[in-house]
Motif scaffolding. Structure first.
Motif, PDB file in Angstrom:
ATOM      1  N   LYS A   1       0.834  -1.201   0.000  1.00 46.07           N
ATOM      2  CA  LYS A   1       0.000   0.000   0.000  1.00 46.07           C
ATOM      3  C   LYS A   1       0.867   1.249   0.000  1.00 46.07           C
ATOM      4  CE  LYS A   1      -0.477   0.963   4.923  1.00 46.07           C
ATOM      5  NZ  LYS A   1      -1.434   1.286   5.997  1.00 46.07           N
TER       6      LYS A   1
ATOM      7  N   GLU B   1      -5.393   6.208   1.440  1.00 46.53           N
ATOM      8  CA  GLU B   1      -4.415   5.199   1.033  1.00 46.53           C
ATOM      9  C   GLU B   1      -4.994   4.327  -0.076  1.00 46.53           C
ATOM     10  OE1 GLU B   1      -4.604   1.516   4.077  1.00 46.53           O
ATOM     11  OE2 GLU B   1      -3.943   3.408   5.017  1.00 46.53           O
ATOM     12  N   TYR B   2      -4.056   3.733  -0.803  1.00 43.38           N
ATOM     13  CA  TYR B   2      -4.431   2.843  -1.901  1.00 43.38           C
ATOM     14  C   TYR B   2      -3.660   1.550  -1.699  1.00 43.38           C
ATOM     15  CZ  TYR B   2      -5.556   1.278  -6.609  1.00 43.38           C
ATOM     16  OH  TYR B   2      -6.043   0.577  -7.687  1.00 43.38           O
ATOM     17  N   GLU B   3      -4.387   0.440  -1.684  1.00 41.67           N
ATOM     18  CA  GLU B   3      -3.798  -0.849  -1.341  1.00 41.67           C
ATOM     19  C   GLU B   3      -4.068  -1.864  -2.446  1.00 41.67           C
ATOM     20  OE1 GLU B   3      -4.782  -4.217   1.995  1.00 41.67           O
ATOM     21  OE2 GLU B   3      -4.509  -2.144   2.702  1.00 41.67           O
TER      22      GLU B   3
ATOM     23  N   ASP C   1     -14.602   0.573  -2.442  1.00 36.34           N
ATOM     24  CA  ASP C   1     -14.880  -0.662  -3.185  1.00 36.34           C
ATOM     25  C   ASP C   1     -15.657  -1.609  -2.278  1.00 36.34           C
ATOM     26  OD1 ASP C   1     -14.877  -2.567  -5.191  1.00 36.34           O
ATOM     27  OD2 ASP C   1     -12.954  -3.401  -4.568  1.00 36.34           O
TER      28      ASP C   1
ATOM     29  N   ASN D   1     -14.381   2.548   2.663  1.00 36.46           N
ATOM     30  CA  ASN D   1     -13.901   1.719   1.562  1.00 36.46           C
ATOM     31  C   ASN D   1     -14.756   2.000   0.335  1.00 36.46           C
ATOM     32  OD1 ASN D   1     -12.930  -0.238  -0.144  1.00 36.46           O
ATOM     33  ND2 ASN D   1     -13.694  -1.983   1.039  1.00 36.46           N
TER      34      ASN D   1
ATOM     35  N   ALA E   1      -7.745  -4.210  -5.507  1.00 36.87           N
ATOM     36  CA  ALA E   1      -7.298  -2.829  -5.301  1.00 36.87           C
ATOM     37  C   ALA E   1      -8.327  -2.127  -4.421  1.00 36.87           C
ATOM     38  CB  ALA E   1      -7.140  -2.112  -6.636  1.00 36.87           C
ATOM     39  N   THR E   2      -7.856  -1.571  -3.308  1.00 30.67           N
ATOM     40  CA  THR E   2      -8.773  -0.991  -2.323  1.00 30.67           C
ATOM     41  C   THR E   2      -8.426   0.470  -2.072  1.00 30.67           C
ATOM     42  OG1 THR E   2      -8.914  -3.138  -1.230  1.00 30.67           O
ATOM     43  CG2 THR E   2      -9.744  -1.229  -0.022  1.00 30.67           C
ATOM     44  N   PRO E   3      -9.289   1.397  -2.486  1.00 34.80           N
ATOM     45  CA  PRO E   3      -9.085   2.806  -2.126  1.00 34.80           C
ATOM     46  C   PRO E   3      -9.816   3.129  -0.812  1.00 34.80           C
ATOM     47  CG  PRO E   3     -10.772   2.641  -3.816  1.00 34.80           C
ATOM     48  CD  PRO E   3     -10.339   1.228  -3.481  1.00 34.80           C
TER      49      PRO E   3
END
Length: 265
Positions: free
Chosen positions: A175, A191-193, A243, A241, A216-218
């Protein structure tokens, strides 16, 4: 006749002489001696005078300049330690440019009679580009547990043909985060993971099953920081989240408890 009277008078006088002498001796005798001098009175002793005390000097009056108002103190009055803010606050220069940022997360969501409980940990290394803005990379680990809700269980449903009542999964990813201090202890966090995740899916024959997928989780939200000294702080962050679905690694709302440790110079 006269010759006979004279001897009688002499006899009478001779007889009364002793009585006269006795009376003469009984008569008080006056003291004609000069009076004796009176004894001298003792001279009073004069007390020893106390030493004269030196008067203390009178302090000179001080002149106080008139109070001037400032933008920080419109009334002109300033409180003690007003300028001393907490270590690492938005108004202060951070003690270091680098820090370790690690967090622990808890989450819960329900979708289509399926409950998801999530526990996560994601340490990161932060770099302060300015006194308020920081970015950094990190890693993540998430543990998820999926189970049917009460209504589905009471109806006798199970997750799959195997009769599983719950499915557990573990996911590891990378991330990047960004953080900006908005006001004192309040900040925004994003954050972007990208995660190699274990998720579950469902089909009409076998029910729910576990599979692997890159997710991919923003995430973005707000946080509050409590300083524990010059080089440490504790954060509580609420993230949304974007997403949020049954195929997502995290639930819709993620609450994280983070710790910050300043390192280096």
């Amino acid at each position: 006749m006269k010759r006979h009277l004279l001897p009688v008078l002499l006899l009478v006088a001779a007889a009364g002489l002793p009585t006269f002498r006795a009376q003469a001796q009984d008569k008080p005798v006056l003291n004609t001696a000069p009076p004796a001098p009176q004894p001298a009175q003792p001279r009073p002793v004069e007390p020893t005078p106390a030493p004269a005390s030196t008067p203390e000097p009178t302090p000179e009056p001080t002149y106080n300049a008139p109070v001037q108002s400032t933008p920080d103190a419109p009334s002109g009055l300033d409180f003690p330690n007003r300028k001393n803010t907490k270590a690492g606050g938005a108004e202060d220069k951070p003690p270091t440019r680098k820090f370790i940022y690690t967090n622990f997360g808890l989450g819960f969501s329900s979708y289509n009679n399926l409950n998801q409980f999530n526990v996560s940990a994601s340490p990161a290394l932060g770099f302060r580009l300015t006194d308020k803005f920081a970015v950094g990379p990190g890693i993540s680990y998430a543990y998820s547990s999926y189970s049917l809700d009460n209504s589905a269980r009471n109806a006798g449903y199970v997750l799959n043909s195997k009769g599983d009542k719950s499915i557990n999964s573990s996911s590891v990813g990378l991330k990047a985060f960004a953080q900006y201090i908005v006001y004192k202890e309040f900040f925004v966090h994003a954050e972007y993971e990208v995660t190699n995740a274990e998720l579950i899916d469902v089909d009409g024959t076998n029910g729910y099953y576990k599979y692997k997928r890159t997710v991919a989780t923003p995430l973005a939200g707000i946080g509050y920081r409590s300083y524990l000294g010059q080089n440490a702080a504790a954060d509580i962050v609420a993230l949304y989240n974007f997403d949020n679905s049954v195929f997502s690694l995290y639930p819709g709302l993620v609450i994280r408890f983070s710790f910050l440790f300043n390192i280096g110079k």
